[in-house]
Design an enzyme around this catalytic site. Structure first.
Site, PDB file in Angstrom:
ATOM      1  CG  ASP A 128      -2.124  -3.796  -0.683  1.00 25.03           C
ATOM      2  OD1 ASP A 128      -3.134  -3.964   0.357  1.00 25.03           O
ATOM      3  OD2 ASP A 128      -1.937  -2.719  -1.106  1.00 25.03           O
ATOM      4  CB  CYS A 180      -0.786  -0.010   1.231  1.00 29.19           C
ATOM      5  SG  CYS A 180      -1.968   1.351   1.379  1.00 29.19           S
TER       6      CYS A 180
END
Length: 150
Positions: free
Chosen positions: A56, A49
């Site tokens: 992620d 992120c």
């Protein structure tokens, strides 16, 4: 069949630290007169992120109908790995990968599906494509079930 010079295949290759420095290799399509679909699935894709730095996770599915070139799979693996410490939103990662492959390969058709695992309770799925699917070519479902809350 000849290949492009300086392929990473068959030699030791350092892990690229960023997508920009990652080398994507291509080889000539041995069947340039035939429409067929090639699929790569990346079930453990990771990036960061760009705001929080937290990881992620996604499943990426790349389908393409080759034109003059095929992507060399070792270089694709190294390219995908280069996102591991790369900060970008889901949409940016998915579309950037699709565009880079399309530029390199000059495919007749390419689509990428990014099926991102939820963070903050919201999954984000991102889809991008370029070119026209040949009329008589079978395009299977990407095989990733839509997210269902538990």
């Amino acid at each position: 069949m000849t290949t492009e010079p300086h392929l990473q295949l068959g030699q030791a290759s350092a892990l690229p630290q960023t997508p920009e420095e990652a080398q994507l290799d291509r080889v000539p399509n041995p069947h340039p007169d035939t429409d067929y679909l090639a699929r790569f699935t990346v079930p453990e894709f990771t990036s960061l992120c760009p705001v929080t730095g937290q990881p992620d996770f996604a499943i990426l599915v790349i389908d393409y109908v080759p034109g003059p070139w095929l992507v060399e799979s070792k270089s694709l693996k190294l390219y995908m790995h280069s996102f591991r410490n790369h900060g970008a939103f889901h949409e940016d990662c998915t579309v950037a990968i699709g565009k880079r492959l399309a530029e390199l390969l000059e495919p007749r058709y390419l689509r990428i599906g990014g099926y991102w695992y939820p963070r903050g309770g919201i999954p984000i799925d991102v889809f991008w494509q370029t070119g026209e699917l040949p009329k008589n070519l079978w395009l299977p479902d990407q095989g990733v079930a839509p997210y269902r809350a538990r």
